[in-house]
Design a protein around this motif. Structure first.
Motif, PDB file in Angstrom:
ATOM      1  N   TRP A 228      67.344 -65.691   0.191  1.00 34.05           N
ATOM      2  CA  TRP A 228      66.478 -64.788  -0.022  1.00 34.05           C
ATOM      3  C   TRP A 228      67.246 -63.208  -0.122  1.00 34.05           C
ATOM      4  O   TRP A 228      68.147 -63.481   1.082  1.00 34.05           O
ATOM      5  CB  TRP A 228      65.394 -64.536   0.924  1.00 34.05           C
TER       6      TRP A 228
ATOM      7  N   SER B 191      66.717 -57.532  -1.635  1.00 35.96           N
ATOM      8  CA  SER B 191      66.203 -56.768  -2.903  1.00 35.96           C
ATOM      9  C   SER B 191      64.971 -57.512  -3.733  1.00 35.96           C
ATOM     10  O   SER B 191      63.974 -57.072  -4.205  1.00 35.96           O
ATOM     11  CB  SER B 191      66.695 -56.175  -3.641  1.00 35.96           C
ATOM     12  N   GLN B 192      64.884 -58.640  -2.814  1.00 35.37           N
ATOM     13  CA  GLN B 192      63.777 -59.064  -3.819  1.00 35.37           C
ATOM     14  C   GLN B 192      62.663 -59.712  -2.696  1.00 35.37           C
ATOM     15  O   GLN B 192      62.559 -59.591  -1.754  1.00 35.37           O
ATOM     16  CB  GLN B 192      64.307 -60.807  -3.991  1.00 35.37           C
TER      17      GLN B 192
ATOM     18  N   GLU C  37      59.902 -63.815  -5.167  1.00 35.68           N
ATOM     19  CA  GLU C  37      60.836 -64.165  -6.301  1.00 35.68           C
ATOM     20  C   GLU C  37      62.217 -65.001  -6.122  1.00 35.68           C
ATOM     21  O   GLU C  37      62.967 -65.309  -6.767  1.00 35.68           O
ATOM     22  CB  GLU C  37      61.401 -63.107  -6.880  1.00 35.68           C
ATOM     23  N   ALA C  38      62.065 -65.230  -4.677  1.00 40.53           N
ATOM     24  CA  ALA C  38      63.253 -66.113  -4.072  1.00 40.53           C
ATOM     25  C   ALA C  38      63.312 -67.142  -4.577  1.00 40.53           C
ATOM     26  O   ALA C  38      62.351 -67.610  -4.522  1.00 40.53           O
ATOM     27  CB  ALA C  38      63.745 -65.348  -2.589  1.00 40.53           C
TER      28      ALA C  38
END
Lengths: 311, 303
Positions: free
Chosen positions: B41, B44-45, B49-50
């Motif tokens: 992770w 920016s995520q 999304e990770a």
């Protein structure tokens, strides 16, 4: 005072004097140095032979002063603004923690209800969570999840009023920092206040109940006035943490919501430390806790013992 | 009927604000962190999304010499600090447990260090430790001794000294309170039997204070794992990794290396450590209460 005191050995007083010197000395040193020019601090004309100046304080507070200090052509330290931020955050979070905390403590002490033990145990357990552990999740949540959609009604309204792009998030606002401080301090406050509420005689509350007072009236009119010392202690501890905390504030604040500790750390990590100015800011940050200590040391000590002895 | 229901709801109405805030801002973030510690992770995520990587972060950390070094520093710091503070604090309490004029003023002065912001404490000590303009080296120089490289060669020691300065008063105040609430009869009896001051301390005062001392020590130990600001200002974890305690490493992993997943896993290790300590403290107080109850019951049987 007719109390008689034992006569003590002179060596004993020497030890006490040494201890006082050791505990107060560094604070005193900072106090004195905050009135010295950098030249005096570095050249080492030590002792008390110097011309005291408030120039350091002027530099530190230049953005809130009503006049322009002569020695400055540019106001780079925005210490005044940070001071105001710190005050807002510390005061609001202390108030909220106290009100919410003592209601919860009262419920835990006075009522038998389902889930009471679970709540009590959880409170005890989360008390030990250090700010560093909260850093990662709070950073993620406050920036990504605790947001209002910019296309939504409220989020849109806020966006229109304050400008900017993207969603409206908790990070970077006073409320974001206040929320985490309140949550962080609640377990401790609940714990300390429990030990004070237990001591309130139940018969008093029952008498008020018989006279027709509702549970909230009993709480606000009977219980609260009786636990004032406990409230004072809890207030001081909460304020102290909210006022002094650095890590979470540095992760959550933006340019406009920086608190004083952040400013001090930022200036300390520069290559050339301006000792005089930084000591002046440090002194300003230390003054409120020092005042509390001098005014309410008895409450602080009671609170500390109550908090520790109960485990 | 409705009144009875209102009564049943009352405790929850008192509890609700606290419960809601703690659920949103403490429990949920902790769960979020545990969830995030299984993911690769970066800031920016969003967490969704990770990528899910299972226990990889934990294993990486466990094999990472830097993490182990940092864990070692943390443990060393915490234990040294607690032991020294306990010895000095309890010693001072035993020494100063007398009726002297101005005791309350004295206590006020002693609690001053721990009320001041850790950032400011770091600032003061950084000045005093300064290699050329600092108070210590200047004093050493003026009496003709060689100067010491406080924050360089002896960084951990210097950090420990600053912490001892700040927190010994905590132990002192609590042990003084414990001392003053000891049963006078036991001390009186010992004095009449001709016990010396040392015997009184060893055989009566210290054993009777022990429960409070153990809780105090554990509380202090838990707090010692939270120390961050003083070290950050004094040394920023350096030189090398010599003073990089876990809390500092977590914050650096998150902000400098931008590996939130690893930082979360590290936070979890720290959390588990503290959880164990808290449970130890909790178990101890429960055991203590049970024992006190047993003794009370036994003495009632005797009568």
């Amino acid at each position: 005072m007719s109390q008689s005191y034992e006569k003590q050995n002179p060596a004993f007083y020497a030890v006490i004097a040494l201890l006082v010197f050791m505990s107060v000395g560094p604070v005193l040193l900072m106090f004195i140095n905050s009135f010295k020019l950098d030249v005096d601090i570095i050249s080492g004309t030590s002792g008390l032979l110097f011309l005291p100046t408030i120039q350091n304080y002027e530099t530190a507070l230049c953005d809130v002063l009503w006049y322009e200090p002569e020695h400055l052509d540019f106001c780079s330290l925005k210490f005044g603004g940070a001071f105001i931020n710190s005050l807002i955050i510390a005061l609001v979070s202390t108030m909220l923690t106290l009100v919410i905390g003592c209601m919860a403590a009262y419920a835990l002490v006075r009522f038998r209800f389902m889930g009471r033990d679970t709540v009590s145990l959880t409170t005890l357990m989360v008390r030990m969570v250090p700010p560093a552990v909260l850093l990662v999740p709070v950073f993620g949540l406050w920036n990504n999840e605790f947001c209002l959609d910019k296309d939504g009604l409220i989020g849109g309204a806020i966006r229109d009023a304050f400008g900017g792009r993207g969603d409206v998030c908790l990070a970077g606002t006073h409320s974001g920092i206040i929320l985490i401080y309140v949550a962080m301090n609640l377990p401790f406050v609940i714990w300390i206040l429990q030990s004070f509420i237990v001591q309130v005689p139940k018969s008093l509350e029952e008498a008020a109940r018989v006279d027709g007072a509702g549970p909230f009236q009993v709480f606000f009119k009977v219980v609260l006035p009786l636990i004032k010392p406990g409230l004072a202690a809890a207030a001081i501890f909460t304020f102290r943490i909210a006022w002094n905390e650095y890590l979470l504030a540095s992760a959550l604040s933006d340019r406009n919501t920086k608190t004083v500790p952040i400013l001090i750390v930022n200036n300390m990590s520069e290559f050339n430390v301006e000792w005089g100015v930084i000591m002046a800011t440090g002194m300003l940050l230390a003054i409120p806790p020092i005042i509390f200590t001098l005014l309410a040391s008895r409450q602080i000590i009671t609170g500390m013992t109550a908090g520790a002895v109960k485990g | 009927m409705s009144l009875a229901r209102a009564n049943r709801l009352t405790p929850w109405m008192f509890l609700a604000p606290a419960a809601v805030i703690m659920a949103i801002a403490l429990i949920y973030p902790l769960g979020y962190m545990i969830w995030g510690s299984f993911r690769a992770w970066d800031p920016s995520q969003t967490i969704g999304e990770a990528e899910f990587v299972g226990l990889k972060n934990y294993v990486t950390l466990w094999n990472d010499p830097n993490f182990r070094e940092s864990l070692g520093v943390t443990l060393r710091f915490a234990f040294v600090v607690v032991v020294v503070e306990m010895v000095i604090g309890v010693g001072l309490a035993l020494l100063l447990d007398r009726d002297i004029r101005g005791m309350s003023l004295l206590r006020t002065m002693f609690i001053l260090p721990m009320m001041i912001a850790p950032v400011v404490v770091g600032l003061m000590w950084r000045y005093m430790y300064h290699p050329t303009v600092g108070t210590f080296n200047r004093t050493l120089e003026s009496i003709g001794l060689p100067t010491v490289d406080w924050l360089g060669q002896h960084a951990l020691l210097s950090v420990i000294i600053a912490d001892i300065w700040q927190w010994t008063p905590f132990i002192f105040i609590l042990s003084l309170a414990a001392l003053q609430s000891l049963p006078r009869s036991a001390l009186e009896a010992a004095r009449i039997d001709g016990a010396t001051a040392w015997q009184q301390i060893w055989h009566i005062k210290l054993p009777l204070m022990m429960p409070v001392l153990i809780v105090t020590g554990l509380l202090r130990l838990i707090d010692a794992f939270k120390v961050l600001e003083v070290i950050l200002v004094l040394t920023e974890g350096g030189p090398g990794l010599s003073t990089e305690i876990l809390a500092l490493r977590i914050s650096r992993t998150a902000t400098e290396f931008r590996e939130l997943g690893v930082a979360a896993a590290m936070s979890n290790y720290l959390l588990i450590l503290l959880l164990l300590l808290t449970m130890a403290m909790f178990a101890f107080t429960r055991w203590q209460e049970a024992r006190a109850a047993r003794i009370r019951a036994a003495s009632e049987d005797d009568q």
